[in-house]
Design a protein around this motif. Structure first.
Motif, PDB file in Angstrom:
ATOM      1  N   SER A   1       8.903   2.152   4.080  1.00  0.00           N
ATOM      2  CA  SER A   1       8.756   3.323   4.943  1.00  0.00           C
ATOM      3  C   SER A   1       7.586   3.159   5.917  1.00  0.00           C
ATOM      4  O   SER A   1       7.669   3.584   7.083  1.00  0.00           O
ATOM      5  CB  SER A   1       8.553   4.583   4.097  1.00  0.00           C
ATOM      6  OG  SER A   1       7.389   4.473   3.295  1.00  0.00           O
ATOM      7  N   THR A   2       6.508   2.532   5.484  1.00  0.00           N
ATOM      8  CA  THR A   2       5.356   2.338   6.371  1.00  0.00           C
ATOM      9  C   THR A   2       5.693   1.393   7.511  1.00  0.00           C
ATOM     10  O   THR A   2       5.405   1.678   8.687  1.00  0.00           O
ATOM     11  CB  THR A   2       4.154   1.799   5.590  1.00  0.00           C
ATOM     12  OG1 THR A   2       3.824   2.715   4.543  1.00  0.00           O
ATOM     13  CG2 THR A   2       2.953   1.616   6.498  1.00  0.00           C
ATOM     14  N   GLN A   3       6.327   0.260   7.197  1.00  0.00           N
ATOM     15  CA  GLN A   3       6.648  -0.710   8.239  1.00  0.00           C
ATOM     16  C   GLN A   3       7.682  -0.165   9.211  1.00  0.00           C
ATOM     17  O   GLN A   3       7.566  -0.364  10.437  1.00  0.00           O
ATOM     18  CB  GLN A   3       7.134  -2.016   7.613  1.00  0.00           C
ATOM     19  CG  GLN A   3       6.039  -2.772   6.872  1.00  0.00           C
ATOM     20  CD  GLN A   3       6.427  -4.200   6.561  1.00  0.00           C
ATOM     21  OE1 GLN A   3       7.546  -4.629   6.801  1.00  0.00           O
ATOM     22  NE2 GLN A   3       5.486  -4.957   6.015  1.00  0.00           N
TER      23      GLN A   3
ATOM     24  N   ALA B   1       1.288   4.963   3.984  1.00  0.00           N
ATOM     25  CA  ALA B   1       0.350   3.858   3.786  1.00  0.00           C
ATOM     26  C   ALA B   1      -0.623   4.154   2.653  1.00  0.00           C
ATOM     27  O   ALA B   1      -1.047   3.244   1.931  1.00  0.00           O
ATOM     28  CB  ALA B   1      -0.409   3.583   5.079  1.00  0.00           C
ATOM     29  N   LEU B   2      -0.998   5.425   2.490  1.00  0.00           N
ATOM     30  CA  LEU B   2      -1.900   5.800   1.394  1.00  0.00           C
ATOM     31  C   LEU B   2      -1.245   5.525   0.044  1.00  0.00           C
ATOM     32  O   LEU B   2      -1.868   4.951  -0.863  1.00  0.00           O
ATOM     33  CB  LEU B   2      -2.277   7.275   1.516  1.00  0.00           C
ATOM     34  CG  LEU B   2      -3.313   7.805   0.531  1.00  0.00           C
ATOM     35  CD1 LEU B   2      -4.662   7.109   0.749  1.00  0.00           C
ATOM     36  CD2 LEU B   2      -3.473   9.314   0.671  1.00  0.00           C
ATOM     37  N   VAL B   3       0.030   5.920  -0.071  1.00  0.00           N
ATOM     38  CA  VAL B   3       0.777   5.631  -1.305  1.00  0.00           C
ATOM     39  C   VAL B   3       0.929   4.124  -1.487  1.00  0.00           C
ATOM     40  O   VAL B   3       0.780   3.593  -2.596  1.00  0.00           O
ATOM     41  CB  VAL B   3       2.151   6.317  -1.263  1.00  0.00           C
ATOM     42  CG1 VAL B   3       2.981   5.942  -2.496  1.00  0.00           C
ATOM     43  CG2 VAL B   3       2.000   7.831  -1.179  1.00  0.00           C
ATOM     44  N   LEU B   4       1.219   3.421  -0.390  1.00  0.00           N
ATOM     45  CA  LEU B   4       1.395   1.970  -0.439  1.00  0.00           C
ATOM     46  C   LEU B   4       0.146   1.270  -0.953  1.00  0.00           C
ATOM     47  O   LEU B   4       0.231   0.401  -1.837  1.00  0.00           O
ATOM     48  CB  LEU B   4       1.758   1.449   0.962  1.00  0.00           C
ATOM     49  CG  LEU B   4       1.661  -0.063   1.181  1.00  0.00           C
ATOM     50  CD1 LEU B   4       2.665  -0.789   0.305  1.00  0.00           C
ATOM     51  CD2 LEU B   4       1.886  -0.402   2.650  1.00  0.00           C
ATOM     52  N   ASN B   5      -1.011   1.632  -0.438  1.00  0.00           N
ATOM     53  CA  ASN B   5      -2.248   0.942  -0.813  1.00  0.00           C
ATOM     54  C   ASN B   5      -2.589   1.148  -2.282  1.00  0.00           C
ATOM     55  O   ASN B   5      -2.974   0.197  -2.981  1.00  0.00           O
ATOM     56  CB  ASN B   5      -3.396   1.436   0.073  1.00  0.00           C
ATOM     57  CG  ASN B   5      -3.305   0.908   1.487  1.00  0.00           C
ATOM     58  OD1 ASN B   5      -3.012  -0.254   1.706  1.00  0.00           O
ATOM     59  ND2 ASN B   5      -3.543   1.772   2.462  1.00  0.00           N
ATOM     60  N   PHE B   6      -2.428   2.365  -2.779  1.00  0.00           N
ATOM     61  CA  PHE B   6      -2.802   2.622  -4.170  1.00  0.00           C
ATOM     62  C   PHE B   6      -1.766   2.085  -5.157  1.00  0.00           C
ATOM     63  O   PHE B   6      -2.130   1.539  -6.199  1.00  0.00           O
ATOM     64  CB  PHE B   6      -3.036   4.115  -4.383  1.00  0.00           C
ATOM     65  CG  PHE B   6      -4.357   4.588  -3.864  1.00  0.00           C
ATOM     66  CD1 PHE B   6      -5.533   4.204  -4.485  1.00  0.00           C
ATOM     67  CD2 PHE B   6      -4.437   5.401  -2.747  1.00  0.00           C
ATOM     68  CE1 PHE B   6      -6.767   4.626  -4.007  1.00  0.00           C
ATOM     69  CE2 PHE B   6      -5.657   5.827  -2.259  1.00  0.00           C
ATOM     70  CZ  PHE B   6      -6.828   5.433  -2.884  1.00  0.00           C
ATOM     71  N   THR B   7      -0.483   2.230  -4.855  1.00  0.00           N
ATOM     72  CA  THR B   7       0.529   1.643  -5.742  1.00  0.00           C
ATOM     73  C   THR B   7       0.438   0.123  -5.729  1.00  0.00           C
ATOM     74  O   THR B   7       0.614  -0.529  -6.765  1.00  0.00           O
ATOM     75  CB  THR B   7       1.938   2.080  -5.319  1.00  0.00           C
ATOM     76  OG1 THR B   7       2.155   1.769  -3.924  1.00  0.00           O
ATOM     77  CG2 THR B   7       2.133   3.567  -5.534  1.00  0.00           C
TER      78      THR B   7
ATOM     79  N   PHE C   1       5.827   1.186  -4.815  1.00  0.00           N
ATOM     80  CA  PHE C   1       5.178   0.195  -3.950  1.00  0.00           C
ATOM     81  C   PHE C   1       6.155  -0.337  -2.909  1.00  0.00           C
ATOM     82  O   PHE C   1       5.850  -0.390  -1.707  1.00  0.00           O
ATOM     83  CB  PHE C   1       4.621  -0.938  -4.809  1.00  0.00           C
ATOM     84  CG  PHE C   1       4.131  -2.121  -4.023  1.00  0.00           C
ATOM     85  CD1 PHE C   1       3.109  -1.980  -3.100  1.00  0.00           C
ATOM     86  CD2 PHE C   1       4.692  -3.375  -4.210  1.00  0.00           C
ATOM     87  CE1 PHE C   1       2.648  -3.078  -2.381  1.00  0.00           C
ATOM     88  CE2 PHE C   1       4.245  -4.466  -3.504  1.00  0.00           C
ATOM     89  CZ  PHE C   1       3.221  -4.328  -2.588  1.00  0.00           C
ATOM     90  N   VAL C   2       7.354  -0.720  -3.349  1.00  0.00           N
ATOM     91  CA  VAL C   2       8.351  -1.255  -2.420  1.00  0.00           C
ATOM     92  C   VAL C   2       8.824  -0.176  -1.445  1.00  0.00           C
ATOM     93  O   VAL C   2       8.952  -0.414  -0.237  1.00  0.00           O
ATOM     94  CB  VAL C   2       9.543  -1.847  -3.199  1.00  0.00           C
ATOM     95  CG1 VAL C   2      10.654  -2.290  -2.245  1.00  0.00           C
ATOM     96  CG2 VAL C   2       9.097  -3.022  -4.052  1.00  0.00           C
ATOM     97  N   ALA C   3       9.084   1.035  -1.961  1.00  0.00           N
ATOM     98  CA  ALA C   3       9.576   2.117  -1.102  1.00  0.00           C
ATOM     99  C   ALA C   3       8.557   2.491  -0.028  1.00  0.00           C
ATOM    100  O   ALA C   3       8.898   2.681   1.146  1.00  0.00           O
ATOM    101  CB  ALA C   3       9.927   3.336  -1.954  1.00  0.00           C
TER     102      ALA C   3
ATOM    103  N   GLY D   1       6.872  -7.344  -3.853  1.00  0.00           N
ATOM    104  CA  GLY D   1       6.865  -6.862  -2.482  1.00  0.00           C
ATOM    105  C   GLY D   1       7.919  -7.505  -1.603  1.00  0.00           C
ATOM    106  O   GLY D   1       8.308  -6.926  -0.577  1.00  0.00           O
ATOM    107  N   LYS D   2       8.407  -8.686  -1.976  1.00  0.00           N
ATOM    108  CA  LYS D   2       9.407  -9.356  -1.138  1.00  0.00           C
ATOM    109  C   LYS D   2      10.751  -8.635  -1.170  1.00  0.00           C
ATOM    110  O   LYS D   2      11.622  -8.904  -0.339  1.00  0.00           O
ATOM    111  CB  LYS D   2       9.589 -10.804  -1.584  1.00  0.00           C
ATOM    112  CG  LYS D   2      10.486 -10.984  -2.804  1.00  0.00           C
ATOM    113  CD  LYS D   2      10.669 -12.435  -3.147  1.00  0.00           C
ATOM    114  CE  LYS D   2      11.670 -12.601  -4.278  1.00  0.00           C
ATOM    115  NZ  LYS D   2      11.235 -12.023  -5.533  1.00  0.00           N
TER     116      LYS D   2
END
Length: 333
Positions: free
Chosen positions: A12-14, A248-254, A6-8, A271-272
């Motif tokens: 990477s998305t931002q 972003a796909l990995v981010l949303n599901f994790t 989730f953090v990784a 997430g912080k």
């Protein structure tokens, strides 16, 4: 592992969106990029439920319409605010400042959760005040620097960043309520009322992200030009966009499964951790500069979040002691 992913993926998305909007690419169409990100989630959910033989769960009629209006519609409205505004903010103030302001999300999410029924300890309220002071220091430092350079872009970026923070908190709390309604009902005075059935992460995402993609599309068509976005699209830019879409796909599901396992506040606290990573990458590789006053404000924000966490961790122990004492008194009776 899920929290680390989730953090990784968040980092990477931002950073990918920031690279996309910076020279030499300068592809400043965050709304249409967000539509793609949300649409990928919807497609993944549709494939999943089709494979499971439950395609009806992708449609709004899979839940009562009152629940849809009370939960899905507000999430659909808050999703473009949280994502599109954050992407726009990075075009004005950079990924580091957006990450620092985003550090307030655990505190803001918990305060909103409190209004929905959760309890917050006195020490946690102290953390809220310290973190809020840090946010004011950061904003003052950025606005002062903007005035010194004679530009108003920083002020606009801060407005987008704090608006994104508000939308993110609303979205997370409502998602948490849909996935784990019992966590909110237990703290209400009317405990005897009928509880809503919890929904799976995939079912919640299938409903909310389709609405979010639609609202993001409306916003993008209103504020951005589809023709210009298509004309500026090149093969390298397309490659970066697809990389951000995958991330972003990995981010949303994790993030969704971390929310289901940990709850709204704890998920935002994990997430912080992206703040330090994004700030370091932004300063080292993207040429961003953080004034000393902003670093001071960051210290206040992190201290406030730490105090808040301390208060929240103390809450279960106090509740356990109260329940033990009440049970002892019942036995004496």
């Amino acid at each position: 592992v899920n929290a680390c992913m989730f953090v990784a993926s968040l980092v990477s998305t931002q950073l990918g969106v920031k690279v996309l909007q910076s020279p030499p690419f300068s592809y400043r169409f965050p709304g249409f990029v967000t539509v793609l990100h949300f649409s990928c989630v919807v497609v993944a959910c549709a494939i999943y439920f089709t494979y499971k033989g439950e395609p009806i769960k992708v449609l709004p009629c899979s839940i009562p319409w009152k629940k849809y209006l009370r939960t899905v519609v507000p999430i659909a409205v808050s999703q473009p605010i949280s994502v599109v505004f954050n992407n726009k903010a990075m075009g004005y103030v950079g990924a580091a400042i957006c990450a620092i302001i985003g550090t307030l999300s655990p505190v803001a999410t918990a305060v909103l959760s409190r209004t929905c029924g959760r309890q917050i300890q006195l020490l946690s309220w102290l953390g809220v005040m310290v973190a809020f002071l840090g946010a004011l220091v950061i904003s003052w430092g950025e606005v002062s620097q903007a005035r010194a350079h004679g530009t108003g872009k920083t002020v606009t970026g801060l407005i987008f960043a704090f608006s994104s923070l508000s939308g993110r908190c609303i979205k997370i709390v409502l998602l948490d309520y849909m996935i784990a309604p019992v966590a909110y009902a237990e703290t209400r005075s009317d405990k005897g009322r009928e509880l809503e059935e919890p929904m799976s992460v995939m079912h919640v995402y299938a409903l909310t992200y389709s609405g979010g993609a639609f609202m993001s599309l409306l916003y993008s068509l209103w504020t951005e030009s589809l023709v210009e976005a298509w004309n500026q699209l090149t093969l390298p830019i397309f490659g970066i966009i697809m990389c951000t879409a995958a991330s972003a796909l990995v981010l949303n599901f994790t993030g969704g499964y971390a929310l289901a396992d940990l709850g709204a506040s704890a998920q935002q606290i994990i997430g912080k951790l992206n703040t330090i990573v994004i700030s370091a990458f932004s300063v080292a590789f993207l040429g961003e500069h953080l004034p000393a006053i902003v670093l001071l404000g960051t210290a206040f924000v992190l201290c406030g979040v730490a105090i808040f966490e301390r208060g929240q961790h103390g809450a279960p122990n106090e509740d356990d002691s109260e329940s033990d004492s009440s049970s002892d008194s019942d036995e004496e009776k």
